[in-house]
Write a protein that holds these residues in place. Sequence first.
Motif, PDB file in Angstrom:
ATOM      1  N   GLU A   1       0.840  -1.201   0.000  1.00  0.00           N
ATOM      2  CA  GLU A   1       0.000   0.000   0.000  1.00  0.00           C
ATOM      3  C   GLU A   1       0.873   1.248   0.000  1.00  0.00           C
ATOM      4  O   GLU A   1       1.966   1.270   0.564  1.00  0.00           O
ATOM      5  CB  GLU A   1      -0.899  -0.003   1.244  1.00  0.00           C
ATOM      6  N   ILE A   2       0.375   2.272  -0.680  1.00  0.00           N
ATOM      7  CA  ILE A   2       0.998   3.593  -0.620  1.00  0.00           C
ATOM      8  C   ILE A   2       0.434   4.326   0.598  1.00  0.00           C
ATOM      9  O   ILE A   2      -0.777   4.420   0.762  1.00  0.00           O
ATOM     10  CB  ILE A   2       0.712   4.393  -1.901  1.00  0.00           C
ATOM     11  N   THR A   3       1.306   4.798   1.443  1.00  0.00           N
ATOM     12  CA  THR A   3       0.872   5.525   2.644  1.00  0.00           C
ATOM     13  C   THR A   3       1.520   6.903   2.672  1.00  0.00           C
ATOM     14  O   THR A   3       2.588   7.104   2.069  1.00  0.00           O
ATOM     15  CB  THR A   3       1.264   4.750   3.918  1.00  0.00           C
ATOM     16  N   PRO A   4       0.895   7.865   3.337  1.00  0.00           N
ATOM     17  CA  PRO A   4      -0.393   7.752   4.046  1.00  0.00           C
ATOM     18  C   PRO A   4      -1.566   7.687   3.073  1.00  0.00           C
ATOM     19  O   PRO A   4      -1.506   8.258   1.977  1.00  0.00           O
ATOM     20  CB  PRO A   4      -0.440   9.041   4.874  1.00  0.00           C
ATOM     21  N   ASN A   5      -2.607   7.006   3.484  1.00  0.00           N
ATOM     22  CA  ASN A   5      -3.808   6.873   2.669  1.00  0.00           C
ATOM     23  C   ASN A   5      -5.008   6.849   3.607  1.00  0.00           C
ATOM     24  O   ASN A   5      -5.728   5.850   3.717  1.00  0.00           O
ATOM     25  CB  ASN A   5      -3.730   5.588   1.829  1.00  0.00           C
ATOM     26  N   PRO A   6      -5.246   7.956   4.334  1.00  0.00           N
ATOM     27  CA  PRO A   6      -6.254   7.958   5.410  1.00  0.00           C
ATOM     28  C   PRO A   6      -7.678   7.701   4.937  1.00  0.00           C
ATOM     29  O   PRO A   6      -8.487   7.169   5.694  1.00  0.00           O
ATOM     30  CB  PRO A   6      -6.120   9.360   6.019  1.00  0.00           C
ATOM     31  N   SER A   7      -7.997   8.051   3.691  1.00  0.00           N
ATOM     32  CA  SER A   7      -9.375   7.872   3.233  1.00  0.00           C
ATOM     33  C   SER A   7      -9.605   6.505   2.596  1.00  0.00           C
ATOM     34  O   SER A   7     -10.733   6.183   2.219  1.00  0.00           O
ATOM     35  CB  SER A   7      -9.756   8.980   2.251  1.00  0.00           C
ATOM     36  N   GLY A   8      -8.551   5.696   2.484  1.00  0.00           N
ATOM     37  CA  GLY A   8      -8.727   4.351   1.951  1.00  0.00           C
ATOM     38  C   GLY A   8      -8.979   4.320   0.458  1.00  0.00           C
ATOM     39  O   GLY A   8      -9.814   3.544  -0.025  1.00  0.00           O
ATOM     40  N   ILE A   9      -8.257   5.145  -0.315  1.00  0.00           N
ATOM     41  CA  ILE A   9      -8.371   5.106  -1.781  1.00  0.00           C
ATOM     42  C   ILE A   9      -7.755   3.803  -2.269  1.00  0.00           C
ATOM     43  O   ILE A   9      -6.631   3.456  -1.902  1.00  0.00           O
ATOM     44  CB  ILE A   9      -7.654   6.303  -2.426  1.00  0.00           C
TER      45      ILE A   9
ATOM     46  N   LEU B   1      -9.929  13.969 -12.227  1.00  0.00           N
ATOM     47  CA  LEU B   1      -9.382  13.093 -11.194  1.00  0.00           C
ATOM     48  C   LEU B   1     -10.506  12.238 -10.634  1.00  0.00           C
ATOM     49  O   LEU B   1     -11.543  12.762 -10.218  1.00  0.00           O
ATOM     50  CB  LEU B   1      -8.740  13.919 -10.072  1.00  0.00           C
ATOM     51  N   ILE B   2     -10.297  10.929 -10.636  1.00  0.00           N
ATOM     52  CA  ILE B   2     -11.265   9.990 -10.070  1.00  0.00           C
ATOM     53  C   ILE B   2     -10.572   9.192  -8.982  1.00  0.00           C
ATOM     54  O   ILE B   2      -9.521   8.583  -9.221  1.00  0.00           O
ATOM     55  CB  ILE B   2     -11.821   9.034 -11.137  1.00  0.00           C
ATOM     56  N   GLN B   3     -11.146   9.198  -7.811  1.00  0.00           N
ATOM     57  CA  GLN B   3     -10.615   8.422  -6.688  1.00  0.00           C
ATOM     58  C   GLN B   3     -11.649   7.372  -6.289  1.00  0.00           C
ATOM     59  O   GLN B   3     -12.775   7.709  -5.923  1.00  0.00           O
ATOM     60  CB  GLN B   3     -10.316   9.340  -5.497  1.00  0.00           C
ATOM     61  N   ARG B   4     -11.261   6.112  -6.418  1.00  0.00           N
ATOM     62  CA  ARG B   4     -12.165   5.010  -6.054  1.00  0.00           C
ATOM     63  C   ARG B   4     -11.688   4.405  -4.745  1.00  0.00           C
ATOM     64  O   ARG B   4     -10.496   4.152  -4.561  1.00  0.00           O
ATOM     65  CB  ARG B   4     -12.188   3.957  -7.161  1.00  0.00           C
ATOM     66  N   PHE B   5     -12.617   4.135  -3.868  1.00  0.00           N
ATOM     67  CA  PHE B   5     -12.266   3.675  -2.533  1.00  0.00           C
ATOM     68  C   PHE B   5     -12.291   2.157  -2.434  1.00  0.00           C
ATOM     69  O   PHE B   5     -13.004   1.474  -3.179  1.00  0.00           O
ATOM     70  CB  PHE B   5     -13.208   4.299  -1.500  1.00  0.00           C
ATOM     71  N   ASP B   6     -11.524   1.640  -1.508  1.00  0.00           N
ATOM     72  CA  ASP B   6     -11.529   0.209  -1.255  1.00  0.00           C
ATOM     73  C   ASP B   6     -12.901  -0.217  -0.746  1.00  0.00           C
ATOM     74  O   ASP B   6     -13.399  -1.279  -1.107  1.00  0.00           O
ATOM     75  CB  ASP B   6     -10.442  -0.125  -0.234  1.00  0.00           C
ATOM     76  N   ASP B   7     -13.514   0.625   0.060  1.00  0.00           N
ATOM     77  CA  ASP B   7     -14.872   0.402   0.561  1.00  0.00           C
ATOM     78  C   ASP B   7     -15.846   0.757  -0.562  1.00  0.00           C
ATOM     79  O   ASP B   7     -16.065   1.925  -0.864  1.00  0.00           O
ATOM     80  CB  ASP B   7     -15.120   1.274   1.794  1.00  0.00           C
ATOM     81  N   ASP B   8     -16.422  -0.269  -1.172  1.00  0.00           N
ATOM     82  CA  ASP B   8     -17.259  -0.060  -2.350  1.00  0.00           C
ATOM     83  C   ASP B   8     -18.556   0.668  -2.030  1.00  0.00           C
ATOM     84  O   ASP B   8     -19.227   1.170  -2.933  1.00  0.00           O
ATOM     85  CB  ASP B   8     -17.564  -1.414  -3.005  1.00  0.00           C
ATOM     86  N   SER B   9     -18.911   0.763  -0.757  1.00  0.00           N
ATOM     87  CA  SER B   9     -20.131   1.487  -0.399  1.00  0.00           C
ATOM     88  C   SER B   9     -19.926   3.004  -0.450  1.00  0.00           C
ATOM     89  O   SER B   9     -20.892   3.761  -0.458  1.00  0.00           O
ATOM     90  CB  SER B   9     -20.615   1.066   0.997  1.00  0.00           C
TER      91      SER B   9
ATOM     92  N   GLN C   1      -3.811  13.955  -6.431  1.00  0.00           N
ATOM     93  CA  GLN C   1      -4.362  14.798  -5.380  1.00  0.00           C
ATOM     94  C   GLN C   1      -5.034  16.017  -5.989  1.00  0.00           C
ATOM     95  O   GLN C   1      -4.575  16.543  -7.009  1.00  0.00           O
ATOM     96  CB  GLN C   1      -3.247  15.236  -4.427  1.00  0.00           C
ATOM     97  N   VAL C   2      -6.094  16.458  -5.355  1.00  0.00           N
ATOM     98  CA  VAL C   2      -6.851  17.600  -5.887  1.00  0.00           C
ATOM     99  C   VAL C   2      -5.962  18.838  -6.010  1.00  0.00           C
ATOM    100  O   VAL C   2      -6.056  19.588  -7.000  1.00  0.00           O
ATOM    101  CB  VAL C   2      -8.071  17.900  -4.992  1.00  0.00           C
ATOM    102  N   GLN C   3      -5.083  19.057  -5.036  1.00  0.00           N
ATOM    103  CA  GLN C   3      -4.243  20.271  -5.074  1.00  0.00           C
ATOM    104  C   GLN C   3      -3.306  20.264  -6.286  1.00  0.00           C
ATOM    105  O   GLN C   3      -2.892  21.334  -6.743  1.00  0.00           O
ATOM    106  CB  GLN C   3      -3.452  20.433  -3.790  1.00  0.00           C
ATOM    107  N   ASN C   4      -2.993  19.080  -6.820  1.00  0.00           N
ATOM    108  CA  ASN C   4      -2.152  19.024  -8.017  1.00  0.00           C
ATOM    109  C   ASN C   4      -2.854  19.633  -9.218  1.00  0.00           C
ATOM    110  O   ASN C   4      -2.225  20.230 -10.088  1.00  0.00           O
ATOM    111  CB  ASN C   4      -1.803  17.558  -8.323  1.00  0.00           C
ATOM    112  N   MET C   5      -4.184  19.508  -9.274  1.00  0.00           N
ATOM    113  CA  MET C   5      -4.940  20.035 -10.412  1.00  0.00           C
ATOM    114  C   MET C   5      -4.859  21.560 -10.462  1.00  0.00           C
ATOM    115  O   MET C   5      -4.798  22.136 -11.545  1.00  0.00           O
ATOM    116  CB  MET C   5      -6.397  19.574 -10.320  1.00  0.00           C
ATOM    117  N   ARG C   6      -4.846  22.189  -9.332  1.00  0.00           N
ATOM    118  CA  ARG C   6      -4.826  23.666  -9.288  1.00  0.00           C
ATOM    119  C   ARG C   6      -3.482  24.218  -9.724  1.00  0.00           C
ATOM    120  O   ARG C   6      -3.386  25.380 -10.127  1.00  0.00           O
ATOM    121  CB  ARG C   6      -5.144  24.148  -7.881  1.00  0.00           C
ATOM    122  N   GLY C   7      -2.435  23.419  -9.639  1.00  0.00           N
ATOM    123  CA  GLY C   7      -1.107  23.921  -9.973  1.00  0.00           C
ATOM    124  C   GLY C   7      -0.694  23.656 -11.390  1.00  0.00           C
ATOM    125  O   GLY C   7       0.480  23.796 -11.738  1.00  0.00           O
TER     126      GLY C   7
END
Length: 437
Positions: A191-199, A219-227, A429-435
């Motif tokens: 796993e790539i860490t940190p990954n607090p939201s479980g992407i 940017l699309i972020q899909r979570f491990d938790d499919d719910s 990451q979202v902040q990358n899009m702004r730059g």
Amino acid sequence: MKKQLKALLPMLVAGFMGSAMAATEADVEASFNPYKAGMPSFPGLTAGTVINKANADQFKDVLSMGIYKLLKDGLFEMKVGATTQFTINKPYIDATKANLNKAKLGAKTGELTGYVAGRPFPEEPDAKDPNAGDKLAWNYKYGVNWGDGASISPFYWKYRNLQTGQVEKTIKYDFHFLNFMHRVKDAPIPEITPNPSGIYRAIYVKANEPQDLKNTQLLIQRFDDDSKMDDAYLYLGFQRRVRRLAQGQVTDSFLGSDLMIEDFEGYNGRVSDMKWTYKGTRNVLLPMWNHNELKLATDMPAEADGYKFVNYSGQGNCFFDGTWQLRKAYVLEAVPVNPSHPISKRTFYMDAQLQNLNGAAESYDRKGELWKVFSVGKTHADHHLPINKGAGIGIDDAGFMVDVQSRHCTTAYFKGQVDPKKSPANLFQVQNMRGGD
């Protein structure tokens, strides 16, 4: 004593059934090498056969319904190649063996427990199993797809009039893919860490041309938790702001193309967004080849390293000039859970070895009529760019989405690179899009 035995009997039976149905290492071997006993065949079909309007009926039983219709309508000719092995990388197979039978379905579609890495359900799907479709959907979600990290750069889309071949627009993109979790091949593992939201996995897209779309980003972020609903963000360069996409917008036309965001890679959504039904196993012609042996494009400039894209021909130049192999495939139907979804169902012809969903797929409108036919051809990684040698995945190499109702198509030219360095985690990451300006 009799009462105790009577009470234990259902548990003993359930335990026996569970063990009898458990996947074995032989199942793993068969899943990743479905051709161990020999390659599939069909009367009159050999390498070099050309299928067209005149003989499409002869081969209807080994054609997906949508591709059959395109051939029968005389829109293109299909060139048949020999069936070849597309062996998946050893770390993924080893992970499947190490975690055999750990993944368990929950009570609802989209619930999975115990999954660690590899193919969750390598056993052969059973038509008597009401969950067979769900299991195949999970195999796709946690499949190799582009591996732990890869990019398509450049990635051209051409919007074409199917009748005239007129190119209405050409967009030059960079696409990037990254698995944050359940990694098996490229460091860091698992796993790539940190990954607090479980992407679990993310896709990042950036348009470079034409000028009016330059720096448009997705940017699309899909979570491990499919719910959990996917997080999707769009950055429009001329507005200079990031906006979060509402769930319904992933089923809109993406930048005026024939694809919706949900069509990416065959299906780009959650397992829980669909009702999955396994419709049987068939031998089907799917577009798979060795890139370096194809007729390559003459209407597209070669890259600086000499790389050339796959050529297109047929009606409107909407169809890639790749060869099609007779392959074992699982027919998988996906019906949207949301009744306001613009399609009524998709039918996928899932290659049994790779278990991807984009070799051949059909979308039906809300009336149940055929709307779009989607196909992405895959090259063997060892017959493509040097960076891809030994990658152990099927490299997406050329694709088309044909809207049979509006007589329009979008064609795609890929330069896929399985190089983790091209898709660093900060890109997603979202902040990358702004730059990006």
